[in-house]
Write a protein that holds these residues in place. Structure first.
Motif: not given
Length: 616
Positions: A413-414, A418, A420-425, A445, A525, A527
């Motif tokens: 998940k993000v 945070m 931005e979706e591209d920060l999901a991990r 991180y 943002d 969504r």
């Protein structure tokens, strides 16, 4: 042992018979009358080496030689010393039998009766044709110990130190007091006598044993008491600490929910955490008894072995000084559950993880001040992504009670905070077991591992409600469906709309949303909304207008809507929005008489417009 056969004989004792006081006790019984006791120099050297290393058995053996000298001075026996002193290499190889060999050579040379309390020594001597007598130490009557005089029914531990008055921890687990139990300080002679008695009991009682023995320190388990004996150079002075459990608690006394009991029975990885003295081991013993009664195969790994468990549960100590060897044996024994008491060092966590990943239900006892601290102790010792497979439940004990239960779940998940979706991990979610509310997130991180508390919901500023209304009003021109706006900071808004409305709001290459952001001065943002969930929430939400009772006092205009007490609301005059507010717990909304808001409400009433209150 026939008494007359040894009268007047030459007797060669080995180290074991000296340490166990076999000769002096035999003389006291009338054995060895007029016997000549010939002590090999190898025995003296071995005892001296043991005493120099701080081992109590060395001191006991030397004290036995002094008793034999006293008996010789009284004319009951004759004593002499014979042979050559072993060199340093032979002393170092004592475990391999070098010293024993020198002692046997003395018996052969003098053609004397060889007396030993060591079965292997007697077998070797007999195989060599030596006249040997194997004497098992006389079983001693196990009376009360001197240290027991310091205990009362509510005493948890006793602390004795040379030249210091005896102290004790008393009370229950939830209310412990550290108090003096005698005015007179302990003396060296008193502590030495107590120490000797404890060491004798550890050797002679089959329910007692040595857990550890180092230079200057010994740890004994005597019945249900754990004894630590420390003396210089390890400690600054002679000290004895005795700890015993004051309660044997059934799991039923903790009033656990059925859901938690089911989780415990589900062969999971569980940590029982809490500060020292909080009752972790007592709870662990209760869990072991509960699982045993549920017909699971339960074993324990302990050093020292002091959990109070029934005989059906075998307690394992470090095999050859290493719990890793113990784990290898346990994997062959195939228990359903293993209770690992005191998981502290990196090697302990590695063993715990290895056994858990092998499919064994593991319950570890860990020192920590918070439940999450127990999980943090795994970081760096166990690969981050594997932690939820190794430990999925933490039971935190405080003052003898189950204070908190947390569960771990692995997801992608993000991370909170945070956008931005591209920060999901990959993220480890730590949640409260009962409320299922997420409390912490663990994720990487950069090169850092972050343990982020989620905490309480941020306090929402009144200005955010106005900003949300402004953002919603602008975006509704681009969306045919509902627009959900949430301000997450003074300059950032989270907007959720239907998926088919997103292209019109964002525009080609993001041009439309850029223009909206410049116009409003807020980063937005966008969504996709959960349409089913949003519909359900809207259905559950009471959005019908409420007509308040309006009254005016000397200082306030009061709108009374008790049915919306403690809720966030918006106030309208007809279809015109006036202001937003939070209703008080008694159902009142108060605005000052000298405010423009109060003037708007009074003006609407005077013009006959309907003033309504709507829940957000």
């Amino acid at each position: 042992m026939t008494e007359s056969s040894k009268d007047g004989q030459k007797i060669v004792p080995d180290t074991s018979s000296v340490i166990d006081s076999i000769i002096s006790e035999g003389v006291d019984r009338g054995d060895f009358k007029d016997a000549r006791i010939i002590v090999p120099e190898a025995v003296v050297a071995e005892l001296e080496a043991q005493a120099n290393r701080g081992l109590e058995i060395g001191f006991e053996g030397l004290e036995e030689l002094q008793r034999l000298q006293d008996l010789a001075n009284k004319g009951k026996i004759k004593i002499s010393f014979h042979g050559t002193r072993p060199n340093l290499d032979q002393v170092k190889l004592a475990r391999g039998g070098e010293i024993d060999s020198l002692i046997r050579e003395t018996a052969i040379e003098l053609k004397a009766k060889f007396v030993t309390g060591d079965r292997i020594q007697s077998m070797v001597a007999r195989a060599m044709g030596i006249d040997v007598e194997f004497v098992k130490p006389e079983p001693k009557e196990l009376g009360p110990l001197l240290i027991e005089d310091f205990f009362t029914a509510d005493t948890m531990s006793v602390h004795l130190k040379n030249n210091v008055p005896p102290m004790a921890k008393k009370g229950s687990i939830g209310d412990v007091r550290y108090v003096s139990i005698r005015d007179e300080p302990s003396t060296y002679a008193e502590l030495k006598e107590i120490s000797r008695e404890l060491l004798d009991r550890a050797r002679s009682d089959h329910n007692s044993f040595f857990e550890l023995s180092f230079s200057g320190a010994s740890v004994l388990q005597i019945g249900n008491m754990r004894i630590a004996i420390a003396n210089p150079p390890f400690s600054d002075d002679f000290e004895i600490t005795a700890v015993r459990p004051v309660a044997s608690v059934s799991l039923e006394q903790y009033r656990l929910s059925d859901k938690l009991k089911e989780r415990i029975c589900d062969q999971r990885g569980i940590l029982i955490a809490g500060p020292p003295g909080a009752g972790k081991s007592t709870f662990a013993a209760g869990v072991a008894n509960f699982l045993n009664n549920m017909e699971f195969v339960v074993k324990t790994m302990e050093s020292p072995r002091d959990l109070q468990v029934p005989d059906e549960i075998t307690q394992y100590a470090p095999l050859d000084g290493n719990l890793e060897n113990t784990a290898d044996v346990l994997l062959l024994v195939r228990p359903d559950y293993t209770i690992y008491d005191e998981v502290r060092k990196t090697k302990d966590f590695e063993i715990f993880a290895d056994m858990r990943l092998a499919g064994v239900g593991m319950i570890g006892v860990v020192h920590s001040n918070r439940a999450v601290d127990a999980i943090q102790r795994l970081i760096g010792r166990v690969e981050l992504g594997v932690i939820p497979q190794v430990v999925d439940t933490v039971i935190f004990i405080d003052k003898g009670e189950v204070a908190k239960v947390q569960v771990l779940k692995f997801t992608v998940k993000v991370p909170a905070g945070m956008m931005e979706e591209d920060l999901a991990r990959p993220v480890i979610l730590i949640s409260d077991f009962e409320t299922e509310k997420s409390e912490f997130e663990i994720y990487t991180y950069g090169e850092q591992v972050v343990v982020m508390p989620l905490g309480e919901e941020k306090e929402r500023k009144p200005s955010w409600k106005l900003a949300e209304g402004e953002v919603r009003a602008v975006l509704e021109d681009y969306s045919k469906g509902p627009v959900n706006v949430e301000m997450v900071s003074d300059s950032r808004a989270l907007v959720k709309v239907r998926e088919k409305d997103m292209p019109r709001i964002i525009g080609k290459g993001g041009s439309t949303i850029d223009d909206i952001e410049k116009m409003l001065g807020i980063h937005i943002d966008v969504r996709k909304s959960d349409e089913k969930g949003e519909k359900k929430r809207q259905e559950e939400k009471d959005t019908s207008p409420h007509r308040p009772i309006i009254e005016r006092t000397d200082r306030h205009v009061i709108l009374n809507v008790p049915e919306l007490a403690a809720q966030d609301v918006e106030i309208y005059a007809g279809d015109t929005f006036l202001f937003s507010a939070t209703v008080g717990r008694h159902g009142d909304i108060k605005v000052r008489n000298d405010s423009t808001v109060a003037d708007s409400v009074i003006e609407a009433v005077e013009e006959g417009e309907a003033v309504t209150v709507r829940s957000l």
